[in-house]
Design an enzyme around this catalytic site. Structure first.
Site, PDB file in Angstrom:
ATOM      1  N   THR A  15       4.167 -10.946  -6.052  1.00 41.81           N
ATOM      2  CA  THR A  15       2.196 -11.338  -7.168  1.00 41.81           C
ATOM      3  C   THR A  15       1.857 -10.561  -8.082  1.00 41.81           C
ATOM      4  O   THR A  15       2.732  -9.099  -8.049  1.00 41.81           O
ATOM      5  CB  THR A  15       1.607 -11.218  -5.340  1.00 41.81           C
ATOM      6  N   ASP A  16       1.088 -10.829  -8.706  1.00 41.01           N
ATOM      7  CA  ASP A  16       0.684  -9.648  -9.724  1.00 41.01           C
ATOM      8  C   ASP A  16      -0.034  -8.598  -8.366  1.00 41.01           C
ATOM      9  O   ASP A  16      -0.672  -9.398  -7.817  1.00 41.01           O
ATOM     10  CB  ASP A  16       0.928 -10.404 -11.121  1.00 41.01           C
ATOM     11  N   TRP A  17      -0.876  -7.492  -9.704  1.00 39.31           N
ATOM     12  CA  TRP A  17      -1.457  -6.592  -9.097  1.00 39.31           C
ATOM     13  C   TRP A  17      -2.646  -7.268  -8.295  1.00 39.31           C
ATOM     14  O   TRP A  17      -3.839  -7.891  -8.901  1.00 39.31           O
ATOM     15  CB  TRP A  17      -1.751  -5.548 -10.801  1.00 39.31           C
ATOM     16  N   GLN A  18      -2.823  -7.253  -6.914  1.00 36.77           N
ATOM     17  CA  GLN A  18      -3.830  -7.343  -6.020  1.00 36.77           C
ATOM     18  C   GLN A  18      -4.458  -8.842  -6.366  1.00 36.77           C
ATOM     19  O   GLN A  18      -5.740  -9.250  -5.766  1.00 36.77           O
ATOM     20  CB  GLN A  18      -5.116  -6.564  -6.980  1.00 36.77           C
ATOM     21  N   ASP A  19      -2.944  -9.947  -6.658  1.00 34.17           N
ATOM     22  CA  ASP A  19      -3.993 -11.345  -7.314  1.00 34.17           C
ATOM     23  C   ASP A  19      -4.283 -11.643  -5.806  1.00 34.17           C
ATOM     24  O   ASP A  19      -4.476 -12.809  -5.842  1.00 34.17           O
ATOM     25  CB  ASP A  19      -2.913 -11.626  -8.020  1.00 34.17           C
TER      26      ASP A  19
END
Ligand code: BGC
Length: 764
Positions: free
Chosen positions: A297-301
Site C-alpha cells: 500500500t501507500d502510506w496509511q492508505d
C-alpha cells in the site's frame, strides 16, 4: 461500505526457483508470523525518543524493537529516522540491529524500504541525479539505466535492499505537485525509462538480484497522475480504454522487465479508492499483467479507506476490503492494531487463508530473490565506490542531457566568457531548489544545510567566468522556513540597479522545493513577485536569459516576450548548477527535450496526443467552430547550438500486416559548426479509427551524437502491433488503414492491410 467479503485471487505465472523453499517455510509458519510478514511499520516506532522526538544521533529503543519485530513479527520497516538523511554507517548499524531481532524471532529477515528516488536521497553524501522529469528530458534510457545502477549501489551501501521507485505515473496534469516525480506525459517514453530504471536497480534477472542491486517498486498503481482538480490525492476520472492504453502500459512493461514490487495509488479512480479495487489489483495487475511480486500500500492508505474515503465504517473493515482487493503488505505505518485485526478477520473467515498465503508467498519470494536469507546485511565499508567521481560524472552527464533550451533569439547563447553577468532570482543560490523534494528530507527543505558535494548556479557561474564577472542580486527570495510558495519582501529595485553594470541578466526563477500534497497550488502562473522581477529588469533593456528551475511548468506567457533565451533545467540535482554553467557558456551543447507540454494559459492545459477536435481551423458556414490549443512549448521541444537536417525517411514495408515488424530509416545530418547530441523522435498518426484517433503518438526515439558535417542513418524497429490502440471493448486494436509517420520534417505514409484485435492485454 463496499461489501467486505472474501474475494477470489489470481495465481501468478511465477517462474521463480524458490517456490519449494517457500512452501516448506510457509508450512512451518504460524498465522501470527504470516500476518507479521504482511505488515510494514515506520522506523519512528522503533526509535529512542525524548518528549516524543527521536534523540539524535538516532538510536533504536530495544523495548520498541522487541515489540514491533519480536512481538508483532513485522516483515518490513520503512522511512528515514528522525526525518533527515543518515550516513551509511548509521543505516547499517540500525538495520543490522533490527535484522538480528527479526531473524531471531521468525528466522525470516525483515526488508527495509526507502524512497531513493533520484539517487540515495536519504543517505548522507550520496550522489543526486536530476529528478525523474529531468531524466525523462534526456530521452536517453541508457542514462536512466546508469543512474539507477548508481542509486542501487549507494542504497545498498546503506544496507537497504528495497527502493520505492520508479514513479510510473503520467505527468499529464501540469498542476499536480508530483508531476516532477514522473518521467513524462507520454506512455511510450515512460515505458522505456521505466524498464531502463528497473534493470538498473535490479539487474536483468529478477531471480538473481546482485549485491549491488535493490528491488524496484513501481508506483503508484494506477491512474494517480491525473487528478481532475490537479490537487494531490484527489479523484481521477479515467475511461477504462484510456487507463489501459496509457496508464497501464509502463507498469506492464516494467513488470515484464522483472519489477519485484508495486505500490498502490493512494487516490481514487472512477469513484473507487484503488486500495479497495479488486478488479485493478487482482484481476488486472496480478492476473492480466502476470505480476508475481509484492503489492504494497501507500502510506496509511488502508486506514484512509475508513477515515478519508468512507468506504469502510471502521479500520477493521478497511483492512478486510484492502486485503481482499489484493494488497499483500500494508504500509501501516503507525497503527499496531493491524496485525490483531487482520488475524480476527481470518478467524472470522472474512479473509481467506488462501489470500493470506498468496500475500506471504509473494513477500517471501521477494526476500528470496533479493537473497536476504543468505545475506540479510551489508557492510557500508564494502561499498568503496560510494559517491565516487564516476558516480558524480554520471549525475553530471544526466544533468547536461536533461537541460532543455526552449528559446534562443538571435543566438544569444552561448554567452561569451568575457560577458559581465547579473545573476538574479530566488533559485540562483540554492541546492534546495536544484534538488527539489525527497532530498535529505521529505520536503527537501534541509538540503541547503546538508548538501556539500553540489554547487549552486551562482557558484558554478562564478567558477566558470570568475567572481569579478558575476554580480549577484536575487531581487526575490523564498522564505526557507515557511511554505514552499512563500516569498520574502521584495528587493527588486536593487536587482534592477545592479543590472546597469551587466551585459546580460541570468534570471533564475521557478519554485522552491516541495513534495506531495504540501506542494498543491492554486495558480499555475509563476509567482507575481518573480514575474515582476523579470518585468522590471526588462525595462533596463539588458538581454534576459530566463532559467526555469521548477517541478512543473509554471506559466510564463506574460514575461516570455521580455526574454532573449529560456532554459528549463527542471530539478537537475546536485550537478545542475555546473551543467547549466557549461551550457550557458557553450562548453556543453544542450540536448534535452521537453517531456511534457508547456502550457501558455492557465485554462488551456493539454497534452501532445490530443484529439483532432481540440485544435482545428474554422469550419465553413454560419458557425465558426474552431479550436485552438496553443501552448507555450510543445512536447519534444528542445534547441541545440547546432542544427540538424533530416532526409530520406523510408520504411521496409509500405503495406503491412499486424504480425509484421517494421523498420524505418532516416538520415540525420549535423549542419552546424559544433558537435551536438540529438534525440530523434518518431511520431505516428492514424488517419481514421473506430474511436477518435490521437493527433499523434510517440512510437520510437533514439539519441545520437553528431560531429559538424556528419550524417548518420538512424533505424527504428517496431512491431506493427505497437501502433495499436485500446478500443471501446477495452482490447488492443490494430485497424486497417492509413498511418502517417513523422520524423523531424519528414513524413511517410504506410498502410495496414488487415484489422486485428488482441484478446489479452499482454498480447500473449
Ligand atoms: C508516497 C510514496 C512513498 C511513501 C513512502 C507516500 O507518502 O506517496 O510515493 O513511497 O510515502 O515514503
Amino acid at each position: 461500505m463496499i461489501g467486505c467479503m472474501s474475494y477470489s485471487f489470481t495465481s501468478p505465472k511465477e517462474d521463480s526457483p524458490y517456490e519449494n523453499q517457500i512452501t516448506q517455510l510457509m508450512s512451518k509458519m504460524t498465522l501470527d508470523e504470516k500476518i507479521g510478514q504482511m505488515s510494514q511499520f515506520a522506523v519512528d516506532l522503533l526509535l529512542k525518543t525524548k518528549d516524543n522526538v527521536p534523540v539524535e544521533p538516532v538510536e533504536l529503543d530495544k523495548t520498541k524493537v522487541d515489540y514491533i519485530l519480536g512481538h508483532l513479527k513485522a516483515g518490513s520497516i520503512l522511512n528515514v529516522p528522525a526525518g533527515v538523511t543518515q550516513y551509511p554507517v548509521t543505516w547499517e548499524k540500525l538495520i543490522s540491529q533490527m535484522q538480528q531481532v527479526a531473524i531471531k524471532t521468525t528466522g525470516i529477515p525483515m526488508i527495509y524500504g526507502i524512497d531513493a528516488i533520484h539517487g540515495g536521497t536519504y543517505t548522507r553524501g550520496a550522489t543526486f541525479f536530476p529528478q525523474e522529469i529531468g531524466m525523462g528530458a534526456t530521452f536517453d534510457p541508457e542514462l536512466v539505466y546508469k543512474g539507477a545502477q548508481v542509486t542501487a549501489y549507494e542504497t545498498r551501501a546503506s544496507d537497504i535492499p528495497w527502493n520505492f521507485s520508479p514513479v510510473l505515473d503520467m505527468g499529464r496534469n501540469a498542476c499536480w505537485p508530483r508531476m516532477w516525480e514522473t518521467y513524462s506525459e507520454d506512455a511510450y517514453l515512460n515505458s522505456q525509462m521505466g524498464v531502463a530504471c528497473v534493470e538498473g536497480y535490479q539487474g536483468k534477472d529478477r531471480n538473481k538480484i546482485g549485491m549491488n542491486n535493490v528491488a524496484a517498486c513501481l508506483k503508484h498503481f494506477v491512474g494517480y497522475g491525473v487528478p481532475v482538480s490537479g490537487q494531490d490525492r484527489t479523484p481521477a476520472q479515467i475511461p477504462e480504454n484510456e487507463l489501459r492504453e496509457r496508464h497501464l502500459k509502463s507498469f506492464a512493461e516494467a513488470i515484464k522487465a522483472g519489477a519485484l514490487s508495486v505500490m498502490v495509488n493512494s487516490s481514487i479512480v472512477n469513484a473507487e479508492p484503488v486500495h479497495a479495487n479488486h478488479y485493478l489489483l487482482t484481476d488486472v495487475l496480478k492476473g492480466e499483467l502476470h505480476f508475481d511480486g509484492v503489492v504494497v500500500t501507500d502510506w496509511q492508505d488502508i486506514n484512509n479507506l475508513y477515515i478519508r474515503d468512507h468506504v469502510a465504517d471502521n479500520d477493521k473493515n478497511a483492512i478486510c476490503l484492502a486485503i481482499n482487493a489484493g494488497i499483500d503488505m500494508a504500509m501501516i505505518p503507525y497503527d499496531t492494531l493491524f496485525c490483531k485485526e487482520l488475524k480476527e478477520l481470518v478467524l472470522e473467515k472474512k479473509v481467506s487463508m488462501a489470500r493470506i498465503d498468496d500475500a506471504v508467498r509473494r513477500i517471501l519470494r521477494m526476500k528470496y530473490r533479493l537473497k536476504l536469507f543468505e545475506k540479510p546485511d551489508w557492510n557500508s565499508s564494502d561499498y568503496t565506490n560510494f559517491a565516487s567521481e564516476d558516480h558524480k560524472k554520471t549525475a553530471k552527464d544526466a544533468a547536461d542531457e536533461s537541460i532543455t533550451l526552449l528559446k534562443n533569439s538571435d543566438n544569444i547563447l552561448p554567452l561569451s566568457k568575457n560577458a559581465k553577468i547579473l545573476v538574479t532570482g530566488p533559485n540562483a543560490n540554492s541546492m534546495r531548489t536544484l534538488n527539489g523534494g525527497w532530498t535529505d528530507s521529505w520536503q527537501g527543505d534541509k538540503t541547503d544545510q546538508i548538501e556539500t558535494t553540489g554547487i549552486t548556479i551562482l557558484k558554478s557561474l562564478q567558477n566558470k567566468v570568475g567572481v569579478s564577472n558575476v554580480i549577484y542580486e536575487p531581487g526575490v527570495t523564498y522564505n526557507m522556513n515557511g511554505k514552499y510558495h512563500e516569498e520574502n519582501t521584495l528587493d527588486i529595485a536593487k536587482a534592477v540597479a545592479a543590472a546597469k553594470d551587466a551585459d546580460v541578466i541570468i534570471a533564475c526563477v521557478g519554485e522552491n522545493s516541495y513534495a506531495e500534497t504540501p506542494g498543491n497550488l492554486n495558480d499555475l502562473q509563476l509567482s507575481k513577485n518573480q514575474q515582476q522581477l523579470v518585468t522590471e529588469l526588462a525595462k533596463t533593456g539588458k538581454p534576459i536569459i530566463l532559467v526555469l528551475n521548477e517541478g512543473r511548468p509554471r506559466i510564463i506567457s506574460d514575461i516570455e516576450p521580455f526574454t532573449k533565451a529560456i532554459i528549463d533545467i527542471y530539478l537537475p540535482g546536485s550537478y545542475g548548477g555546473l551543467a547549466l554553467a557549461d551550457i550557458l557558456f557553450g562548453d556543453v551543447n544542450p540536448s534535452g527535450r521537453l517531456p511534457f507540454t508547456y502550457p501558455k494559459y492557465t485554462n488551456l492545459l493539454t497534452n501532445y496526443d490530443y484529439k483532432p477536435s481540440e485544435n482545428r481551423a474554422t469550419m465553413d458556414g454560419t458557425y465558426f467552430y474552431a479550436a485552438d490549443n496553443t501552448v507555450q512549448y510543445s512536447f519534444g521541444s528542445g534547441l541545440s547550438y547546432t542544427t540538424f537536417e533530416y532526409s530520406d525517411l523510408t520504411v521496409n514495408k509500405t503495406h503491412f500486416k499486424p504480425s509484421d515488424d517494421l523498420t524505418f530509416a532516416v538520415n540525420v545530418k549535423n549542419n552546424g559548426k559544433v558537435a551536438g547530441k540529438n534525440a530523434i523522435l518518431m511520431f505516428v498518426s492514424e488517419a481514421v479509427a473506430s474511436i477518435t484517433p490521437d493527433n499523434r503518438r510517440l512510437r520510437a526515439f533514439n539519441k545520437i551524437e553528431l560531429t559538424p558535417g556528419e550524417t548518420k542513418t538512424i533505424t527504428f524497429k517496431i512491431k506493427a502491433s505497437d501502433l495499436s490502440f485500446i478500443g471501446m471493448d477495452n482490447k488492443w486494436h490494430l485497424e486497417k488503414g492509413l498511418f502517417i509517420v513523422h520524423v523531424g520534417n519528414q513524413t511517410l505514409k504506410i498502410y495496414n492491410d488487415a484489422t486485428k484485435i488482441w484478446t489479452t492485454y499482454m498480447k500473449d
